[in-house]
Design an enzyme around this catalytic site. Sequence first.
Site, PDB file in Angstrom:
ATOM      1  N   ASP A  20      -4.745  38.608   0.006  1.00 13.89           N
ATOM      2  CA  ASP A  20      -4.545  40.060  -0.013  1.00 13.89           C
ATOM      3  C   ASP A  20      -5.754  40.685   0.675  1.00 13.89           C
ATOM      4  OD1 ASP A  20      -3.379  42.500  -0.532  1.00 13.89           O
ATOM      5  OD2 ASP A  20      -3.138  42.162  -2.676  1.00 13.89           O
ATOM      6  N   HIS A  66      -6.733  47.201  -6.109  1.00 16.85           N
ATOM      7  CA  HIS A  66      -7.395  47.988  -5.070  1.00 16.85           C
ATOM      8  C   HIS A  66      -8.686  48.606  -5.609  1.00 16.85           C
ATOM      9  CE1 HIS A  66      -3.265  47.902  -3.418  1.00 16.85           C
ATOM     10  NE2 HIS A  66      -3.875  47.959  -2.254  1.00 16.85           N
TER      11      HIS A  66
END
Length: 498
Positions: free
Chosen positions: A260, A188
């Site tokens: 993702d 992230h």
Amino acid sequence: MTTIASGTDTLTRDALTVLQPGFTGTTAPDWLLRSLGEGLASVGLFGRNIASAGQLAALTAQLRAERGDVLVAIDEEGGDVTRLEVRTGSSFPGNLALGAVDDVELTREVAAELGRRLAACGVNLNWAPSADVNSNPDNPVIGVRSFGAGTDLVARHTAAYVTGLQSVGVAACTKHFPGHGDTAVDSHHAMPRIDVGPDVLAERDLAPFRAAIAAGSRAVMSAHILVPALDPDRPATLSRRILTDLLRGELGYDGLIVTDGMEMRAISGTYGIERGSVLAIAAGADAICVGGGLADEGTVLGLRDALVEAVRSGELPEDRLADAAERVRALARWTGTHHADTAARTGSGTDGDVGLSAARRALRITGADGFTPLTEAPYVAALTPVANIAVGDETPWGVAAELFRLLPGTETGSFTGPDAGKEVLAAAGPRRIVAVVRDEHRHPWMAAALDTLLADRPDTIVVEMGVPRAEPRGALHLATHGAARVCGRAAAEALTGL
């Protein structure tokens, strides 16, 4: 039901079809409904979109009124990562707890019951399970989301989870290919790198994905990680060697490949989401997940136009985009058929309390000899680390709420940093201290706080709700293997002798 707009050409429809965007709000905005009419085939839901099961069912019905075969996806792992119960904590323990019990039939039952709840709300694609082998104990983003550190363990429970979830007509999306377990960086925030040889990858990290494929996983999610042994230049999400040559070719996978979240810094901070999305489709991905942090019409239109332009410029073969779009539609057809086949069985079969039962079985207690159950309200000190983005900081965790239910008057506080131990002592006063931690082994300040507490108050009880790698200590030590609401309840029951 609105049909595809006549003015939308095939190329533009295909570009919209491969997107899985999110949005804000608990009802669908006009731009999203309009996009469904123009070719968009998938929508991703997050905690911000859910207020209750009834509201969620109404939202998915709203989407299907516009496009009956829409894929409605959600990131519902159970355990720490929950969207259905983002404000209360999950009714199901996460993967690590299931791995600790190591009963594949229990894992299948938990996944089936979770799937029933998703199906009842109109969700038909779950971005789960995590098939990552948590081989790096310092992993900041996987941890309790993994079934464990053993390859065989993870493989058999991944297969059981896929089987259970899909038995009720909800497609599984096994993640994060080719394995995110041996990383010390959260994708992230930045690009993780795994530096092991191909033999280790094949034996350790790929085995659970082979098991998922054998179990019929309808989707696989790629990881934003650099694995030089497989591709020294591009991360898995953008790598033809990894997605096409390895996943499709060597492993024989023929289902949907989902990326993702493209807004994650590993991609957005290096390639940008538009460029990254073009490269991902070219590499072999079929669906672009975007919306965890980006959820607006401009993002969707920008991605659509980037894909169309890449085809027109010759950078992205048109037949590759068309193949990706067809795989999205094929999964939509599967979910439609299997939802119809399983609708009559939804709500039957599995015990609705299977999550709590699993959490109780996952509980591990050290030092119980001579322990007297709590009868007076304690002080619960949550030693709180920064939450990883996948989990989020809006979902409650701990044992305080469950202890308060059993012992009214229980008080709690959250503590972080080098003075946490002293601050807990001052706040607790004479009350018995229950110190709740997550991944003590990863946080020196947390270990130091426990040192301070146990030196001054050796009767302190320690509850570890992360990966229980640190040596058990305290007058009593409980390892829950996760921070879901049911894990907290199982711990509270043990502390009060229930």
